[in-house]
Design a protein around this motif. Sequence first.
Motif, PDB file in Angstrom:
ATOM      1  N   ILE A  65      50.887  26.686  63.202  1.00 35.61           N
ATOM      2  CA  ILE A  65      50.701  25.323  62.714  1.00 35.61           C
ATOM      3  C   ILE A  65      49.237  24.909  62.845  1.00 35.61           C
ATOM      4  N   ALA A  66      48.642  25.165  63.997  1.00 38.69           N
ATOM      5  CA  ALA A  66      47.235  24.811  64.208  1.00 38.69           C
ATOM      6  C   ALA A  66      46.326  25.568  63.241  1.00 38.69           C
ATOM      7  N   GLY A  67      46.600  26.856  63.051  1.00 36.68           N
ATOM      8  CA  GLY A  67      45.796  27.647  62.116  1.00 36.68           C
ATOM      9  C   GLY A  67      45.926  27.132  60.694  1.00 36.68           C
ATOM     10  N   GLY A  68      47.137  26.818  60.291  1.00 37.05           N
ATOM     11  CA  GLY A  68      47.361  26.273  58.952  1.00 37.05           C
ATOM     12  C   GLY A  68      46.638  24.949  58.751  1.00 37.05           C
ATOM     13  N   LEU A  69      46.739  24.075  59.736  1.00 37.23           N
ATOM     14  CA  LEU A  69      46.027  22.793  59.648  1.00 37.23           C
ATOM     15  C   LEU A  69      44.525  23.019  59.632  1.00 37.23           C
ATOM     16  N   GLY A  70      44.063  23.961  60.439  1.00 42.84           N
ATOM     17  CA  GLY A  70      42.642  24.267  60.493  1.00 42.84           C
ATOM     18  C   GLY A  70      42.095  24.758  59.169  1.00 42.84           C
ATOM     19  N   LEU A  71      42.908  25.455  58.386  1.00 44.55           N
ATOM     20  CA  LEU A  71      42.468  25.918  57.070  1.00 44.55           C
ATOM     21  C   LEU A  71      42.198  24.760  56.112  1.00 44.55           C
ATOM     22  N   LEU A  72      42.834  23.628  56.365  1.00 44.97           N
ATOM     23  CA  LEU A  72      42.693  22.474  55.470  1.00 44.97           C
ATOM     24  C   LEU A  72      41.436  21.654  55.737  1.00 44.97           C
ATOM     25  N   VAL A  73      40.817  21.869  56.881  1.00 44.22           N
ATOM     26  CA  VAL A  73      39.624  21.097  57.254  1.00 44.22           C
ATOM     27  C   VAL A  73      38.401  21.992  57.030  1.00 44.22           C
ATOM     28  N   PRO A  74      37.529  21.632  56.095  1.00 45.05           N
ATOM     29  CA  PRO A  74      36.382  22.494  55.809  1.00 45.05           C
ATOM     30  C   PRO A  74      35.576  22.907  57.046  1.00 45.05           C
ATOM     31  N   ALA A  75      35.404  22.006  57.987  1.00 43.69           N
ATOM     32  CA  ALA A  75      34.600  22.307  59.178  1.00 43.69           C
ATOM     33  C   ALA A  75      35.260  23.346  60.087  1.00 43.69           C
TER      34      ALA A  75
END
Length: 131
Positions: A65-75
Amino acid sequence: MSTMTFLDLQFALRILLAIVFIGAGITHFRPAVQRTMAAMIPPRLRVAGPANPRNLVIFTGVCEIAGGLGLLVPATAALAGVALIVFLAAVFPANAYAAAHKKRFGRVAIPFWPRLIAQLVLMALIVLAIL
């Protein structure tokens, strides 16, 4: 008429991968899935205490879940992508163990070589998404 650029395709790929990982991560919190995934952890990797198989399944769900969310944030997309590639390598022994025990795991036990190829393709897609 506009054409999609490579950056547009990368962003679309990051969204698709995010959906896949977040969706997969959420399933780790269903009791039946937890039992199956906990059983997939090879005996040599099983430990007692806080790192017991059930807790590892929950932890891997949080990671997805964290990795997936992290992919959505350019930074954070690049860091999340690298973390997801490491994650896929780390969970592969459980998939290989399930593949070796088809009778025990049924349809969850994807044969070894197709599973390995799928993991490598997924890793390559992540690399493309974060370049």
